[in-house]
Enzyme design. Structure first.
Site, PDB file in Angstrom:
ATOM      1  CD  GLU A 131      -2.904  -0.689   2.495  1.00 20.47           C
ATOM      2  OE1 GLU A 131      -3.974  -0.057   2.479  1.00 20.47           O
ATOM      3  OE2 GLU A 131      -2.467  -1.252   3.527  1.00 20.47           O
ATOM      4  CB  VAL A 132       2.062   3.499  -2.521  1.00 21.17           C
ATOM      5  CG1 VAL A 132       2.837   4.801  -2.629  1.00 21.17           C
ATOM      6  CG2 VAL A 132       2.952   2.312  -2.916  1.00 21.17           C
TER       7      VAL A 132
END
Ligand SMILES: NC(=O)c1ccc[n+]([C@@H]2O[C@H](COP(=O)([O-])OP(=O)(O)OC[C@H]3O[C@@H](n4cnc5c(N)ncnc54)[C@H](O)[C@@H]3O)[C@@H](O)[C@H]2O)c1
Length: 296
Positions: A131-132
């Site tokens: 997850e960025v």
């Protein structure tokens, strides 16, 4: 060869180190723990890594930083202060944090534009997702570069549109885990049966299609709208919450089911990693680069 500095040699840090190393990066690890060399010998044997307790020295000349230190905001703030002062101004500073807001980690940091969350699922070397999560100060270039690096590692980076505590994965996991603990506390099901129930139903389903796809199919040709009005509308019961004062009951039950300590841990890691590796390609995910097995 591009160089990555992994900050922290715990569960997540050593897995990142194996992943970056197998993908051809020069790997440096910084951790003040006195047994750092033993940890590297046990978990990264055969892989060239540079070890250092000195964070400033370990990031000097690094091209990417993946922080995997303790989940404490005051420690992260301090570590990212050092990272900002000792890295080039084109270097992305990514935190593996499970739930802390990137804006909190970047608060008062002169390199706030370079700080982003790159949150993996455990173990990062096998689980596709990263997850960025950008805070409001992260530059588009930082986010683009983080996504690019994770893609190069054969990960599936998913960029959130804005920050929220726990991001998406752990918000979902929190709801689910709370309900698991509640059901055990209520005496509805025991720990092993709950795990089997999930693996035999939701886990298998969600490994193949997502919850919205599943909702679409559950309604038949009329789609999710039919499922919501026809079936979900009848699920009006309260789901309850686990009692925090009685969490020991749940933890005792988990420990008596699966054990604790090195041997039990290693056995469970082997079970999980073997099944995960076997499932990745059939499910359409790319295998991570091959990692040499640890030497005896
Ligand atoms: N464990 C998980 O399932 C999981 C999953 C995804 C993300 N994360 C995140 O990854 C990070 C690391 O979690 P973990 O489970 O590997 O923790 P861990 O406790 O296993 O490891 C943390 C490591 O950081 C080291 N450390 C302490 N102070 C340090 C410093 N000043 N500089 C460098 N290293 C320092 C510790 O010695 C330890 O080796 C956390 O932010 C956590 O939220 C954990």
């Amino acid at each position: 060869m591009a160089a990555v500095t992994i900050v922290g040699a715990g569960v997540i840090g050593v897995s990142w180190a194996r992943l970056f190393g197998a993908a051809g990066w020069e790997v440096r690890i910084s951790d003040p723990r006195p047994d750092l060399k033993d940890v590297a010998d046990q978990h990264l044997a055969g892989q060239p890594v540079t070890l250092s307790a000195d964070l400033a020295a370990a990031v000097d000349g690094a091209d990417f930083v993946q922080e995997a230190g303790p989940e404490r905001i005051e420690i992260k703030e301090q570590m990212f202060g050092t990272l900002a002062a000792h890295t080039r101004d084109d270097v992305v500073l990514a935190s593996s944090s499970s739930s802390l807001l990137p804006s909190a980690i970047a608060r008062g940091n002169p390199a706030a534009d370079r700080i982003v969350i790159g949150h993996p699922f455990n173990p990062p070397e096998l689980m596709p997702l990263v997850e960025v999560v950008p805070g409001p100060q992260a530059s588009p270039r930082t986010v683009d570069r983080a996504v690019e690096v994770y893609r190069e590692l054969n990960k599936v980076p998913i960029r959130l549109k804005k920050e929220i505590p726990g991001f998406v994965g752990n918000r979902l996991q929190k709801v689910f885990d709370d309900q698991c603990a509640y059901l055990v506390q209520q005496g509805v099901i025991d720990v092993a049966d709950l795990d089997d129930l999930v693996r035999a139903s939701l886990g298998l389903r969600w490994a193949t299609i997502g919850p919205f796809q599943s909702g679409t199919l559950g309604g038949g040709p009329a789609g999710m709208r039919h499922l919501v009005t026809h079936v979900a509308s009848q699920m009006t019961f309260e789901i309850g919450k686990p009692d925090p004062a009685r969490m020991d009951e749940v933890l005792d039950a988990v420990e008596s089911t699966y054990g604790t300590g090195e041997t039990a841990y290693e056995q469970l890691v082997d079970l999980r990693d073997g099944r995960t590796r076997a499932a990745l390609e059939p499910l359409g995910w790319r295998q991570p680069p091959a990692v040499d097995p640890p030497q005896e």
